[in-house]
Design an enzyme around this catalytic site. Sequence first.
Site, PDB file in Angstrom:
ATOM      1  N   ASP A 283     -19.185  16.718  28.531  1.00  0.00           N
ATOM      2  CA  ASP A 283     -20.390  16.488  27.732  1.00  0.00           C
ATOM      3  C   ASP A 283     -21.608  17.141  28.386  1.00  0.00           C
ATOM      4  O   ASP A 283     -22.725  16.666  28.244  1.00  0.00           O
ATOM      5  CB  ASP A 283     -20.633  14.989  27.539  1.00  0.00           C
ATOM      6  CG  ASP A 283     -20.728  14.232  28.860  1.00  0.00           C
ATOM      7  OD1 ASP A 283     -20.583  14.876  29.925  1.00  0.00           O
ATOM      8  OD2 ASP A 283     -20.938  13.010  28.837  1.00  0.00           O
TER       9      ASP A 283
ATOM     10  N   ASP B 237     -15.574  15.310  19.457  1.00  0.00           N
ATOM     11  CA  ASP B 237     -15.487  16.770  19.572  1.00  0.00           C
ATOM     12  C   ASP B 237     -16.415  17.457  18.569  1.00  0.00           C
ATOM     13  O   ASP B 237     -17.046  18.484  18.874  1.00  0.00           O
ATOM     14  CB  ASP B 237     -14.051  17.233  19.342  1.00  0.00           C
ATOM     15  CG  ASP B 237     -13.142  16.942  20.525  1.00  0.00           C
ATOM     16  OD1 ASP B 237     -13.663  16.595  21.606  1.00  0.00           O
ATOM     17  OD2 ASP B 237     -11.911  17.056  20.377  1.00  0.00           O
TER      18      ASP B 237
ATOM     19  N   ASN C 115     -17.132   8.489  21.917  1.00  0.00           N
ATOM     20  CA  ASN C 115     -15.681   8.675  21.825  1.00  0.00           C
ATOM     21  C   ASN C 115     -14.972   7.353  21.571  1.00  0.00           C
ATOM     22  O   ASN C 115     -14.043   7.276  20.761  1.00  0.00           O
ATOM     23  CB  ASN C 115     -15.144   9.320  23.103  1.00  0.00           C
ATOM     24  CG  ASN C 115     -15.308  10.826  23.117  1.00  0.00           C
ATOM     25  OD1 ASN C 115     -15.427  11.455  22.063  1.00  0.00           O
ATOM     26  ND2 ASN C 115     -15.331  11.414  24.294  1.00  0.00           N
TER      27      ASN C 115
END
Length: 285
Positions: free
Chosen positions: A116, A93, A84
């Site tokens: 996650d 995502d 991220n």
Amino acid sequence: PEQEPGCGALQAMQESVWNYSNEVESINKTLEGRVHEQTQEAIHHLYYDSLTGLPNRIKLQEDLQRIPFHTLAILNIDDFKEINDFFGIDEGDMILIQVGHWLEDLKLTPYRIGGDEFAFKLPKGLNRDDLVREAELIVTMMSEKPFIIGDDTIHLRGTIGIAIESEKPLIHADVALNKARSIKHPYSIYDPTEGIEQQYQTNIALSAQIRQALVEHRIVCQYQPIVSTKTGKIEKFETLVRIQNEDGTLLGPYDFLPIAQKTKLYHHITQEVVYQACHLFTGRT
């Protein structure tokens, strides 16, 4: 024959009532349809993850109550925060969506239960050695599979926690996952004899004890003199922190400081220690 006076008006009124009744019935059916659609949509939002479309933690908990799983596994994507941070949340995502599809392709019937983390059941009838091989295979396949971010290809690492024939499969699989991550092993199977849950309860109780000691000003300091080997005089003091229990006994730093660091209470203790030391030694030379 001639129509009786008022019959035409009565017939017109009956037709109007009939038409109105049909309209009301049609409106009611439309409203019922919309209510049903919205109800189904609300149920879907409640039980399914909006990003991956997979069933979520709530759905898993209900499924576990309805049809207990023999073996439940939780897969965590290692160091996902770095993905991220490096590529951005949107690309992260997309990776989660790809992982969900990949688990579906493996026929694991996955659930997305956290940021996650994915849960799935393993085949019934496998012994412990079989489960170990299954976990190792999944982790290996994950590390070898290419996942796509834009024009880049990345490889992921995962960690798996497993609970077998457990009364609390979701909790116990999570405990096993935390153990695997802490020892940096690709998998772990929950073992009730290890007493990990009892350690959690001890940690929670000690955290509450630290908070109460802070509120009640039972953080105390002891000062150990540091003596010069050349002059034999005290040059300074080392400040040692303790918790004074309600019965007057003292709790040493090795017993509570590690918990204080993990529960973000450490800086409160530090502030108290600095205040007490400065207050005691103010004006001394």
